[in-house]
Design a protein around this motif. Sequence first.
Motif, PDB file in Angstrom:
ATOM      1  N   VAL A 118      -5.247 -34.170 -10.870  1.00  0.00           N
ATOM      2  CA  VAL A 118      -5.199 -34.929 -12.126  1.00  0.00           C
ATOM      3  C   VAL A 118      -6.233 -36.048 -12.005  1.00  0.00           C
ATOM      4  O   VAL A 118      -6.298 -36.726 -10.986  1.00  0.00           O
ATOM      5  CB  VAL A 118      -3.788 -35.509 -12.362  1.00  0.00           C
ATOM      6  N   PRO A 119      -7.075 -36.235 -13.034  1.00  0.00           N
ATOM      7  CA  PRO A 119      -8.064 -37.321 -12.974  1.00  0.00           C
ATOM      8  C   PRO A 119      -7.375 -38.657 -12.716  1.00  0.00           C
ATOM      9  O   PRO A 119      -6.275 -38.910 -13.202  1.00  0.00           O
ATOM     10  CB  PRO A 119      -8.719 -37.295 -14.357  1.00  0.00           C
ATOM     11  N   ARG A 120      -8.061 -39.504 -11.950  1.00  0.00           N
ATOM     12  CA  ARG A 120      -7.514 -40.812 -11.621  1.00  0.00           C
ATOM     13  C   ARG A 120      -8.356 -41.895 -12.286  1.00  0.00           C
ATOM     14  O   ARG A 120      -9.252 -41.612 -13.070  1.00  0.00           O
ATOM     15  CB  ARG A 120      -7.460 -40.962 -10.099  1.00  0.00           C
ATOM     16  N   GLN A 121      -8.068 -43.128 -11.922  1.00  0.00           N
ATOM     17  CA  GLN A 121      -8.747 -44.252 -12.552  1.00  0.00           C
ATOM     18  C   GLN A 121     -10.259 -44.192 -12.355  1.00  0.00           C
ATOM     19  O   GLN A 121     -11.024 -44.575 -13.229  1.00  0.00           O
ATOM     20  CB  GLN A 121      -8.185 -45.578 -12.014  1.00  0.00           C
ATOM     21  N   GLU A 122     -10.719 -43.649 -11.198  1.00  0.00           N
ATOM     22  CA  GLU A 122     -12.165 -43.554 -10.962  1.00  0.00           C
ATOM     23  C   GLU A 122     -12.864 -42.720 -12.035  1.00  0.00           C
ATOM     24  O   GLU A 122     -13.945 -43.074 -12.505  1.00  0.00           O
ATOM     25  CB  GLU A 122     -12.473 -42.927  -9.587  1.00  0.00           C
ATOM     26  N   GLU A 123     -12.249 -41.602 -12.414  1.00  0.00           N
ATOM     27  CA  GLU A 123     -12.846 -40.757 -13.455  1.00  0.00           C
ATOM     28  C   GLU A 123     -12.856 -41.473 -14.806  1.00  0.00           C
ATOM     29  O   GLU A 123     -13.858 -41.439 -15.529  1.00  0.00           O
ATOM     30  CB  GLU A 123     -12.094 -39.420 -13.580  1.00  0.00           C
ATOM     31  N   LEU A 124     -11.741 -42.137 -15.130  1.00  0.00           N
ATOM     32  CA  LEU A 124     -11.662 -42.866 -16.403  1.00  0.00           C
ATOM     33  C   LEU A 124     -12.689 -43.999 -16.439  1.00  0.00           C
ATOM     34  O   LEU A 124     -13.370 -44.193 -17.452  1.00  0.00           O
ATOM     35  CB  LEU A 124     -10.247 -43.409 -16.619  1.00  0.00           C
ATOM     36  N   ASN A 125     -12.809 -44.721 -15.325  1.00  0.00           N
ATOM     37  CA  ASN A 125     -13.799 -45.802 -15.250  1.00  0.00           C
ATOM     38  C   ASN A 125     -15.219 -45.260 -15.386  1.00  0.00           C
ATOM     39  O   ASN A 125     -16.061 -45.863 -16.062  1.00  0.00           O
ATOM     40  CB  ASN A 125     -13.682 -46.557 -13.919  1.00  0.00           C
ATOM     41  N   PHE A 126     -15.477 -44.134 -14.745  1.00  0.00           N
ATOM     42  CA  PHE A 126     -16.808 -43.541 -14.778  1.00  0.00           C
ATOM     43  C   PHE A 126     -17.170 -43.124 -16.214  1.00  0.00           C
ATOM     44  O   PHE A 126     -18.269 -43.409 -16.700  1.00  0.00           O
ATOM     45  CB  PHE A 126     -16.864 -42.332 -13.833  1.00  0.00           C
ATOM     46  N   THR A 157      -4.648 -28.616 -19.901  1.00  0.00           N
ATOM     47  CA  THR A 157      -4.019 -29.522 -20.865  1.00  0.00           C
ATOM     48  C   THR A 157      -3.782 -30.905 -20.254  1.00  0.00           C
ATOM     49  O   THR A 157      -4.079 -31.932 -20.874  1.00  0.00           O
ATOM     50  CB  THR A 157      -2.682 -28.926 -21.364  1.00  0.00           C
ATOM     51  N   ILE A 158      -3.272 -30.940 -19.023  1.00  0.00           N
ATOM     52  CA  ILE A 158      -2.994 -32.223 -18.352  1.00  0.00           C
ATOM     53  C   ILE A 158      -4.289 -33.025 -18.187  1.00  0.00           C
ATOM     54  O   ILE A 158      -4.325 -34.236 -18.457  1.00  0.00           O
ATOM     55  CB  ILE A 158      -2.308 -31.989 -16.984  1.00  0.00           C
ATOM     56  N   ILE A 159      -5.359 -32.356 -17.735  1.00  0.00           N
ATOM     57  CA  ILE A 159      -6.637 -33.046 -17.523  1.00  0.00           C
ATOM     58  C   ILE A 159      -7.186 -33.578 -18.843  1.00  0.00           C
ATOM     59  O   ILE A 159      -7.610 -34.726 -18.940  1.00  0.00           O
ATOM     60  CB  ILE A 159      -7.653 -32.116 -16.810  1.00  0.00           C
ATOM     61  N   ALA A 160      -7.152 -32.742 -19.889  1.00  0.00           N
ATOM     62  CA  ALA A 160      -7.639 -33.168 -21.209  1.00  0.00           C
ATOM     63  C   ALA A 160      -6.837 -34.369 -21.714  1.00  0.00           C
ATOM     64  O   ALA A 160      -7.403 -35.351 -22.201  1.00  0.00           O
ATOM     65  CB  ALA A 160      -7.564 -32.014 -22.201  1.00  0.00           C
ATOM     66  N   ASP A 161      -5.519 -34.310 -21.573  1.00  0.00           N
ATOM     67  CA  ASP A 161      -4.663 -35.413 -22.031  1.00  0.00           C
ATOM     68  C   ASP A 161      -4.936 -36.686 -21.243  1.00  0.00           C
ATOM     69  O   ASP A 161      -5.019 -37.780 -21.819  1.00  0.00           O
ATOM     70  CB  ASP A 161      -3.177 -35.032 -21.902  1.00  0.00           C
ATOM     71  N   THR A 162      -5.100 -36.566 -19.930  1.00  0.00           N
ATOM     72  CA  THR A 162      -5.352 -37.731 -19.084  1.00  0.00           C
ATOM     73  C   THR A 162      -6.668 -38.413 -19.460  1.00  0.00           C
ATOM     74  O   THR A 162      -6.768 -39.637 -19.463  1.00  0.00           O
ATOM     75  CB  THR A 162      -5.379 -37.329 -17.591  1.00  0.00           C
ATOM     76  N   ALA A 164      -8.026 -38.168 -22.413  1.00  0.00           N
ATOM     77  CA  ALA A 164      -8.055 -38.314 -23.874  1.00  0.00           C
ATOM     78  C   ALA A 164      -9.253 -37.562 -24.440  1.00  0.00           C
ATOM     79  O   ALA A 164      -9.993 -38.068 -25.288  1.00  0.00           O
ATOM     80  CB  ALA A 164      -8.070 -39.794 -24.272  1.00  0.00           C
ATOM     81  N   ALA A 165      -9.446 -36.350 -23.930  1.00  0.00           N
ATOM     82  CA  ALA A 165     -10.579 -35.512 -24.342  1.00  0.00           C
ATOM     83  C   ALA A 165     -10.076 -34.256 -25.041  1.00  0.00           C
ATOM     84  O   ALA A 165      -8.960 -33.794 -24.795  1.00  0.00           O
ATOM     85  CB  ALA A 165     -11.400 -35.122 -23.107  1.00  0.00           C
ATOM     86  N   ASP A 166     -10.913 -33.712 -25.894  1.00  0.00           N
ATOM     87  CA  ASP A 166     -10.632 -32.436 -26.535  1.00  0.00           C
ATOM     88  C   ASP A 166     -10.728 -31.342 -25.475  1.00  0.00           C
ATOM     89  O   ASP A 166     -11.704 -31.286 -24.723  1.00  0.00           O
ATOM     90  CB  ASP A 166     -11.679 -32.211 -27.637  1.00  0.00           C
ATOM     91  N   LYS A 167      -9.717 -30.478 -25.409  1.00  0.00           N
ATOM     92  CA  LYS A 167      -9.736 -29.390 -24.419  1.00  0.00           C
ATOM     93  C   LYS A 167     -11.001 -28.541 -24.524  1.00  0.00           C
ATOM     94  O   LYS A 167     -11.502 -28.031 -23.533  1.00  0.00           O
ATOM     95  CB  LYS A 167      -8.515 -28.477 -24.588  1.00  0.00           C
ATOM     96  N   ASN A 168     -11.512 -28.397 -25.743  1.00  0.00           N
ATOM     97  CA  ASN A 168     -12.722 -27.588 -25.949  1.00  0.00           C
ATOM     98  C   ASN A 168     -13.959 -28.215 -25.319  1.00  0.00           C
ATOM     99  O   ASN A 168     -14.981 -27.558 -25.176  1.00  0.00           O
ATOM    100  CB  ASN A 168     -12.961 -27.356 -27.451  1.00  0.00           C
ATOM    101  N   ASN A 169     -13.868 -29.512 -24.982  1.00  0.00           N
ATOM    102  CA  ASN A 169     -15.000 -30.193 -24.344  1.00  0.00           C
ATOM    103  C   ASN A 169     -14.930 -30.172 -22.822  1.00  0.00           C
ATOM    104  O   ASN A 169     -15.752 -30.784 -22.161  1.00  0.00           O
ATOM    105  CB  ASN A 169     -15.092 -31.644 -24.838  1.00  0.00           C
TER     106      ASN A 169
END
Length: 193
Positions: A118-126, A157-162, A164-169
Motif C-alpha cells: 500500500v502506498p505510504r506517505q513517501e509516495e503521497l509526498n512525492f 482499488t486500494i492503491i488508487a484509493d490511497t 486518490a487517483a482514478d484506477k484507469n490512471n
Amino acid sequence: MIIKSSDFVTSAVNPFQYPPPDFPEIAFAGRSNVGKSTLINTLVNRKNLVKTSSTPGRTQLINFFIINEQISFVDLPGYGYAKVPVDVKKKWGPMIETYLSKRENLRAVVLIMDIRRVPRQEELNFINWLERFAIPFILVVTKTDKLSKTKQIKQHTIIADTLAADKNNLILFSAKTRKGLDHVWTAIQEKIK
C-alpha cells in the motif's frame, strides 16, 4: 516503440555532471526494490542495460540512458530503504530534488509502486511535490504476476484509493508476462510529443 539502440550515458550526482539536455527525458522513481531497473530493461527489451539487484538501495546515483538516439531515460535512486546509511540518505533527497526541479528537458516522471504494498506517505509526498512543480507523472504498479487476478483487483482499488487517483490512471505492469508494456510506452510517448 521499436527499440533500435539503448545505451548507458553517465551517472551523476550534481547538475554539472548531467549530459546535455538534447533529448526529451523521462525519469523513473519509486521506493527501493519496486522494480525500476526491471521496468526500464523490459521497456528497452534488454536484460542488463540497467543493473538490477536483489539488495534494495543499490542505485545511489542518477543514471542516464539514451534510447534510439531520441529519448533519455533516467533511473533515480530508490527511496525508503532503512538499511542505507544515514549520510547517503541525506544526500539522496537534495540530489533528486535538484534534478527534478532544474532539468529543463524532463517531460515526465514514471512513479513505480509494487502491487503488493500500500502506498505510504513517501509516495503521497512525492506526488504532491511533482504536482507543486507541475511535473507530469505516470503511475505504474509493478509485479502484478505475484498476485492472483482477484488480489490484483483488490490491490488496484486500494492503491488508487490511497493515492486518490482514478484506477484507469494506474498502469498494471509485469516484466514476467509483459502485461502493461504497451500502455507504459503509450503514456511515455504522449508525454514526449
